[in-house]
Design an enzyme around this catalytic site. Structure first.
Site, PDB file in Angstrom:
ATOM      1  N   PHE A  81       0.841  -1.191   0.000  1.00 29.46           N
ATOM      2  CA  PHE A  81       0.000   0.000   0.000  1.00 29.46           C
ATOM      3  C   PHE A  81       0.881   1.247   0.000  1.00 29.46           C
ATOM      4  CE2 PHE A  81      -2.290   3.451   1.960  1.00 29.46           C
ATOM      5  CZ  PHE A  81      -3.525   3.393   1.329  1.00 29.46           C
TER       6      PHE A  81
ATOM      7  N   GLU B 219      13.631   5.897  18.339  1.00 28.70           N
ATOM      8  CA  GLU B 219      12.561   5.417  19.228  1.00 28.70           C
ATOM      9  C   GLU B 219      11.789   4.310  18.536  1.00 28.70           C
ATOM     10  OE1 GLU B 219       9.999   8.752  19.791  1.00 28.70           O
ATOM     11  OE2 GLU B 219      11.690  10.074  20.242  1.00 28.70           O
TER      12      GLU B 219
ATOM     13  N   LYS C  48       8.424   2.717  17.102  1.00 33.79           N
ATOM     14  CA  LYS C  48       7.168   3.243  16.557  1.00 33.79           C
ATOM     15  C   LYS C  48       6.050   2.353  17.083  1.00 33.79           C
ATOM     16  CE  LYS C  48       5.123   4.889  12.259  1.00 33.79           C
ATOM     17  NZ  LYS C  48       3.783   4.492  12.563  1.00 33.79           N
TER      18      LYS C  48
ATOM     19  N   ASP D 148       2.357   0.887  17.631  1.00 35.22           N
ATOM     20  CA  ASP D 148       1.245   0.693  16.703  1.00 35.22           C
ATOM     21  C   ASP D 148      -0.083   0.711  17.454  1.00 35.22           C
ATOM     22  OD1 ASP D 148      -0.083   0.268  14.385  1.00 35.22           O
ATOM     23  OD2 ASP D 148       0.422  -1.855  14.213  1.00 35.22           O
TER      24      ASP D 148
ATOM     25  N   ARG E 144      -6.316  12.202  17.229  1.00 31.72           N
ATOM     26  CA  ARG E 144      -5.718  12.867  16.089  1.00 31.72           C
ATOM     27  C   ARG E 144      -6.765  13.443  15.133  1.00 31.72           C
ATOM     28  NH1 ARG E 144      -1.395  11.027  12.401  1.00 31.72           N
ATOM     29  NH2 ARG E 144      -2.015  11.780  10.356  1.00 31.72           N
TER      30      ARG E 144
ATOM     31  N   TYR F  97       6.451  12.750  22.686  1.00 30.86           N
ATOM     32  CA  TYR F  97       6.623  14.043  22.024  1.00 30.86           C
ATOM     33  C   TYR F  97       6.085  15.147  22.922  1.00 30.86           C
ATOM     34  CZ  TYR F  97       6.434  17.251  17.933  1.00 30.86           C
ATOM     35  OH  TYR F  97       6.603  18.264  17.037  1.00 30.86           O
TER      36      TYR F  97
ATOM     37  N   LYS G 190       9.719   1.412   8.713  1.00 32.80           N
ATOM     38  CA  LYS G 190       8.760   0.357   9.061  1.00 32.80           C
ATOM     39  C   LYS G 190       9.430  -1.004   8.945  1.00 32.80           C
ATOM     40  CE  LYS G 190       4.384   1.925   8.749  1.00 32.80           C
ATOM     41  NZ  LYS G 190       3.315   1.474   8.341  1.00 32.80           N
TER      42      LYS G 190
ATOM     43  N   CYS H 161     -21.299 -24.297  -6.059  1.00 33.62           N
ATOM     44  CA  CYS H 161     -21.228 -24.279  -4.600  1.00 33.62           C
ATOM     45  C   CYS H 161     -20.695 -25.619  -4.067  1.00 33.62           C
ATOM     46  CB  CYS H 161     -22.607 -23.996  -4.016  1.00 33.62           C
ATOM     47  SG  CYS H 161     -22.614 -24.038  -2.219  1.00 33.62           S
TER      48      CYS H 161
ATOM     49  N   CYS I  16     -23.813 -27.292  -2.075  1.00 33.13           N
ATOM     50  CA  CYS I  16     -25.104 -27.692  -2.650  1.00 33.13           C
ATOM     51  C   CYS I  16     -25.065 -27.764  -4.175  1.00 33.13           C
ATOM     52  CB  CYS I  16     -26.212 -26.736  -2.203  1.00 33.13           C
ATOM     53  SG  CYS I  16     -26.102 -25.127  -2.983  1.00 33.13           S
TER      54      CYS I  16
ATOM     55  N   CYS J   4     -23.354 -18.073  -3.631  1.00 34.90           N
ATOM     56  CA  CYS J   4     -24.227 -19.192  -3.948  1.00 34.90           C
ATOM     57  C   CYS J   4     -25.650 -18.664  -3.800  1.00 34.90           C
ATOM     58  CB  CYS J   4     -23.993 -20.352  -2.975  1.00 34.90           C
ATOM     59  SG  CYS J   4     -25.330 -21.562  -3.069  1.00 34.90           S
TER      60      CYS J   4
ATOM     61  N   CYS K 134     -29.273 -24.295   0.615  1.00 23.50           N
ATOM     62  CA  CYS K 134     -27.853 -24.574   0.816  1.00 23.50           C
ATOM     63  C   CYS K 134     -27.582 -24.696   2.326  1.00 23.50           C
ATOM     64  CB  CYS K 134     -27.057 -23.433   0.175  1.00 23.50           C
ATOM     65  SG  CYS K 134     -25.288 -23.582   0.347  1.00 23.50           S
TER      66      CYS K 134
END
Ligand code: IVH
Length: 666
Positions: free
Chosen positions: A34, A110, A112, A114, A133, A223, A309, A404, A407, A422, A428
């Site tokens: 990404f 430092e 990071k 998550d 934020r 910070y 990262k 499927c 079924c 399906c 089903c």
């Protein structure tokens, strides 16, 4: 492909990935991919400014604004950091900084964290505000919730803190708490959190701070901002802040060369696995505040800091076969069956393949050596194929099922959707069972004493084929079945009978109409007096309901145009379920505002905007967005925008305050 076409393609894809990630919680590419795509788009946009677009994915700072919290402007905007995955770019950052400063400098390294970021304001040694934020400019005031976090001091120690300052950090849900929380949610059949980050931000946005308090959030601060900070260095200021009572990580280190920085990175890339909270990289910051000031900011991030990262942990293993799972709505999910492999402390045997496009893009063949990643998610995913490992013996290409697996009905794919379905809703087995499981679940009919295993057994024994059959069961049908004594049988029957009191809105939800979740069901119950009105509504009537668009409306119409569904609803009605609004609800409706269009503007004190919106609808009115000659009146709170005021006066539209409006409805 021309640059313009490439830009458009990237924008389209990134918008979709954003949606997959933030809305569906089901990303189909790794964070790294990404970021690469986003970076390519940023570069192209810089190179070709003529294709600028205010709504490009690159313009997003991300927003977690929530309408139920008061929004507060940040004194200093909350920017993000430039991201990199490569050591070469760290060296570039270092060299660039060196050239720009033309003097000695130190880099503070430092971890990071998550989690979800928070800005805390202290005045005279007391916590006065905590703001998320948001969109970077303004965030949600979550002070009450933050006050429940034990590691955040409400009153400071020492005496050398500035009279007024801000401190920022990350709110985190430790791994062990996260696992515990998900176990509890699983037991209650509630949706699981995908990772600690989502769990932390979800918790922070809860309306009930007592529940927040029970969740054991933690906070690490990194910070300090303000005018009269005690020291000239970022690192040194944080050491002071620790003495004031803040949880400042002791993993920070000052470095004076790229070699030292890499040493830090390599050490923590391994050692972070032993930390109690999730981390996803390293943040590098120029330490001296004056130097920071000289380097300044770009539009989105500081020039004095960068984030590196970590590569998500991944494992290489063999794809043995692909199987398919059929869900309640008939959606068919492909599942990769893998040669068991060790990954971040657990053995992985299965991974989600999401949909046919993903399989096609990976060009997957049976027997391929594939990369599996967990990256903080519960369900691992396949992110690539080791093409070099293929050799001569290429296995069979993975072709998405045409029929499927349960079924044998031919699968269909709706235009614009990635999933296969399906269509055999009523024949089903997994769909039938899942529909009943949904029907009895806690948020729907909440039938005590029954769970998925009970449904499975009743279905296998041919006792129930749909939810209406449940209401024809008797205690003697159940007694004597596997692990069913007299007590359990009675419990179940009591649970079934008790469900007849469940309000209309939850009955609508329990029907399991596609795209009709809890919120939509509530809106429908508010707008339709009973099930027959709902069943007969056309597209226009349905889409006149707030937030119901063509897609949901069409799905409701399709549901009620199926004879089997109508029969089911009739049987449920005959069994005594609440198929209309309660008298109490009914009494809160009127037609006092029938035919009126009302604009809401400004800030209110007695009810929230949403509550006013609901009131308008309950009394037959319509809430509209902009003022026109057709507007009946404006419900105005404080600080109504000047342009709206002017327009209202020009058109002679009446402006009503909260008190007048409430008196009108009373
Ligand atoms: S400093 C202007 N330090 O990463 C610099 N951020 O992309 C402000 N984060 O929104 C951030 N650990 O939520 C900083 N040690 C750390 C951090 C950190 C995690 C998060 C933070 C921020 C995002 C930046």
């Amino acid at each position: 492909m021309t640059p313009k076409e490439r830009i458009e393609k990237l924008r389209e894809e990134l918008h979709q990935h954003n949606y997959n990630y933030y809305v569906l919680n089901a990303p189909v590419i790794s964070d790294m991919e990404f970021d690469f795509q986003l970076r390519e788009l940023q570069d192209l946009e810089q190179q070709y400014p003529e294709y600028k677009d205010e709504n490009s994915p690159t313009m997003r700072v991300g927003s977690d604004l929530n309408k139920n919290f008061t929004q507060v402007a940040h004194k200093y905007p909350m920017l993000s950091l430039g991201n990199t995955y490569s050591e070469a770019e760290i060296t570039d950052f270092y060299d660039r900084t060196k050239r720009a400063l033309n003097n000695d400098f130190e880099i503070c390294c430092e971890l990071k964290y998550d989690g979800t970021s928070i800005a805390l304001t202290y005045e005279n040694g007391k916590l006065i505000r905590a703001v998320t934020r948001g969109d970077g400019e303004k965030g949600d005031d979550v002070t009450d919730n933050v006050k429940t976090i034990r590691s955040i001091p409400l009153v400071l120690h020492g005496d050398n803190y500035p009279q007024s300052f801000e401190i920022r950090g990350e709110i985190l849900l430790p791994w062990n708490v996260f696992e515990e929380l998900n176990k509890e949610r699983e037991a209650r059949e509630e949706p699981l959190f995908a990772n600690p980050r989502n769990a932390a931000s979800g918790t922070l946005k809860l309306q009930n701070s007592a529940v927040v308090a029970s969740r054991k959030l933690d906070a690490y601060l990194y910070y300090l901002l303000g005018d009269n900070l005690p020291c000239e260095g970022h690192f040194e200021n944080l050491q002071e802040a620790r003495k004031w009572g803040f949880k400042v990580p002791d993993t920070m280190r000052k470095c004076s060369s790229p070699a030292e920085i890499f040493e830090y990175i390599n050490y923590w890339d391994v050692e972070r696995k032993n930390l109690p909270v999730a981390t996803d990289g390293i943040v590098l910051k120029v330490n001296n505040l004056l130097q920071q000031k000289n380097l300044g900011f770009t539009a989105k991030s500081p020039r004095w800091a960068i984030a590196y990262k970590f590569q998500a942990e991944r494992a290489l293993t063999r794809l043995n076969k692909v199987t398919y799972q059929v869900g309640r709505t008939g959606a068919v999910t492909p599942v990769a069956n893998l040669e068991p492999v060790q990954l971040s402390g657990t053995v992985v045997k299965r991974a989600s393949l999401h949909n046919a496009d993903i399989i096609e893009n990976l060009d997957l063949h049976i027997g391929d050596m594939v990369y599996v990643e967990k990256g903080g998610e519960i369900i691992p995913k396949i992110t690539g194929v080791d093409m070099d490992a293929r050799g001569f013996m290429l296995g069979e290409k993975v072709k998405f099922m045409t029929h499927c697996p349960e079924c044998a009905t031919e699968l269909i794919r709706y235009p614009g959707e990635a999933a296969h379905y399906c269509p055999n809703e009523t024949g089903c087995p997994p769909q039938i069972k899942a529909k009943m499981e949904h029907f009895i679940s806690r948020r729907a009919m909440n039938i005590d004493g029954m769970g998925p295993e009970t449904i499975d057994m009743f279905y296998r024994l041919g006792m129930v084929k749909n939810s209406a059959d449940l209401y024809e069961l008797t205690a003697s049908d159940i007694k004597g079945l596997d692990r069913m004594g007299e007590r359990s049988a009675e419990n179940i029957i009591n649970g079934i009978n008790g469900s007849k009191e469940v309000p209309f809105e939850r009955v609508i939800f329990a029907l399991g109409i596609r795209f009709v979740g809890e919120t939509v069901a509530k809106k429908l119950a508010r707008s339709f007096a009973n099930i027959d009105e709902l069943a007969q509504a056309n597209l226009e009537r349905l889409t006149s309901v707030d937030e119901i668009g063509d897609k949901i409306a069409q799905s409701i119409i399709t549901y009620f145009s199926n004879k089997m569904n109508c029969e089911l609803v009739e049987r449920l009605k005959a069994a005594g379920l609440q198929m209309q609004r309660s008298q109490e609800e009914e009494d809160s409706y009127s037609d006092k505002l029938a035919g009126m269009s009302v604009v809401i503007s400004g800030v209110f004190t007695q009810h929230s905007r949403d509550e006013y919106k609901t009131m308008i609808e309950k009394h037959g009115g319509k809430n509209v967005g902009s003022i026109s000659s057709k507007t009946s009146f404006i419900l105005a709170g404080d600080n109504m925008g000047p342009s709206k005021l002017e327009k209202a006066q020009k058109l002679g539209v009446r402006i009503m305050n909260e008190e007048e409006f409430l008196a009108l409805l009373a």
